[in-house]
Motif scaffolding. Sequence first.
Motif, mmCIF file in Angstrom:
data_model
loop_
_atom_site.group_PDB
_atom_site.id
_atom_site.type_symbol
_atom_site.label_atom_id
_atom_site.label_comp_id
_atom_site.label_asym_id
_atom_site.label_seq_id
_atom_site.Cartn_x
_atom_site.Cartn_y
_atom_site.Cartn_z
ATOM 1 N N THR A 30 13.058 -17.805 14.424
ATOM 2 C CA THR A 30 13.724 -16.991 15.222
ATOM 3 C C THR A 30 13.122 -16.712 16.521
ATOM 4 O O THR A 30 11.815 -16.827 16.674
ATOM 5 N N TRP A 69 12.569 -19.221 22.096
ATOM 6 C CA TRP A 69 13.807 -19.712 21.305
ATOM 7 C C TRP A 69 13.850 -21.222 21.413
ATOM 8 O O TRP A 69 14.338 -21.654 20.389
ATOM 9 N N THR A 73 14.256 -23.126 18.000
ATOM 10 C CA THR A 73 15.370 -24.048 17.561
ATOM 11 C C THR A 73 14.885 -25.409 17.277
ATOM 12 O O THR A 73 15.426 -26.024 16.106
ATOM 13 N N THR A 84 17.376 -20.918 10.803
ATOM 14 C CA THR A 84 17.468 -19.644 11.911
ATOM 15 C C THR A 84 18.759 -18.940 11.680
ATOM 16 O O THR A 84 19.765 -19.488 11.122
ATOM 17 N N PHE A 87 22.978 -17.812 15.381
ATOM 18 C CA PHE A 87 23.476 -19.039 16.112
ATOM 19 C C PHE A 87 24.906 -19.045 16.150
ATOM 20 O O PHE A 87 25.903 -18.935 15.173
ATOM 21 N N ARG A 93 26.138 -28.394 17.990
ATOM 22 C CA ARG A 93 25.235 -27.754 17.010
ATOM 23 C C ARG A 93 25.792 -28.379 15.561
ATOM 24 O O ARG A 93 24.795 -28.613 14.706
ATOM 25 N N TYR A 210 28.291 -14.926 14.731
ATOM 26 C CA TYR A 210 26.881 -15.369 14.608
ATOM 27 C C TYR A 210 26.626 -15.633 13.116
ATOM 28 O O TYR A 210 27.115 -15.217 12.120
ATOM 29 N N ARG A 277 24.846 -17.721 19.358
ATOM 30 C CA ARG A 277 23.680 -17.651 19.968
ATOM 31 C C ARG A 277 22.803 -16.973 19.351
ATOM 32 O O ARG A 277 23.242 -15.795 18.978
ATOM 33 N N PHE A 278 23.422 -17.933 20.008
ATOM 34 C CA PHE A 278 22.546 -16.972 20.581
ATOM 35 C C PHE A 278 22.583 -17.234 21.827
ATOM 36 O O PHE A 278 22.838 -17.839 22.593
#
Length: 278
Positions: A30, A69, A73, A84, A87, A93, A210, A277-278
């Motif tokens: 992260t 970041w 990722t 992680t 997100f 994604r 998230y 998110r991030f």
Amino acid sequence: MSVLSRVLILAFLIVFSQASFAKQVVRITTGEWAPYISESIDQKGLITQITKEAFAKKNIDVEIGFFPWARATELSKSGEWDATIAFARLKEREKFYLFSRTLYIGRYAFFHLKSQPFFWTGYEDLKEIKMASTRGFGGMGDDFLKAERSGVITVMRLTSDVQSFNMLKANRVQAVPSDLEAGYVLLHKIYGKEANLFTHNPRLIQSSDYHLVVSKKNKNAQKIIDTFNEGLMLLHSSGRYDEILKTWYNKPIYRQSVPPEYLPAPKVTMRTPAHHRF
């Protein structure tokens, strides 16, 4: 049976027993995003604490690795690290990751100087508003990213949120899209009393769910997601989840940074949201 044979068998049994009862470790990569995730604050952040306690409910330890970041990722996407956190769920994604149930619900809005308010109802209204945001951040949602890619809005992508807010303070951009809690905490950290120069537009960009995410390249991806979801449900059903939130909302990092009218954050329900998110 010789003494040596007995010793070897005993040693094997001890090693096997230790391996059998050793906790599994999930390695999570992260970046810095206080108050949710940070190497320098209590419990490594609100979302980090929720993540660790959810896995602990299933007798699993968590190792947290902090990286820039973009690097974080890549390490998760490649499967080099297991997962992680924090997100948002975006269509792009979903090609690479499996998503957990909602860890926390953030709210995204445009930050601006109090001296430069603006009104908007749709992205077409923002054609003349220059923005800055960190590269790779997508919590603003698919509609924002589509408007950005099509040129409806102009977004300067920088390496950090600090750079974005510095651009805003210097009047080089007029807006910075950010999670409300993370935005106010960062403004207080970098500007102190001058954080009062800033506010956010009352119209939210969106609520953003998230998640913990695991690369589809990880052969244990579905197992990790399922195990985490089970632990997260136990946190909710036991009332511990709400206890964690209440504790965080009373910590100085919140009390000193986030205007009280924006606390507590929306209550998280156990859902797997639509694309946001991030």
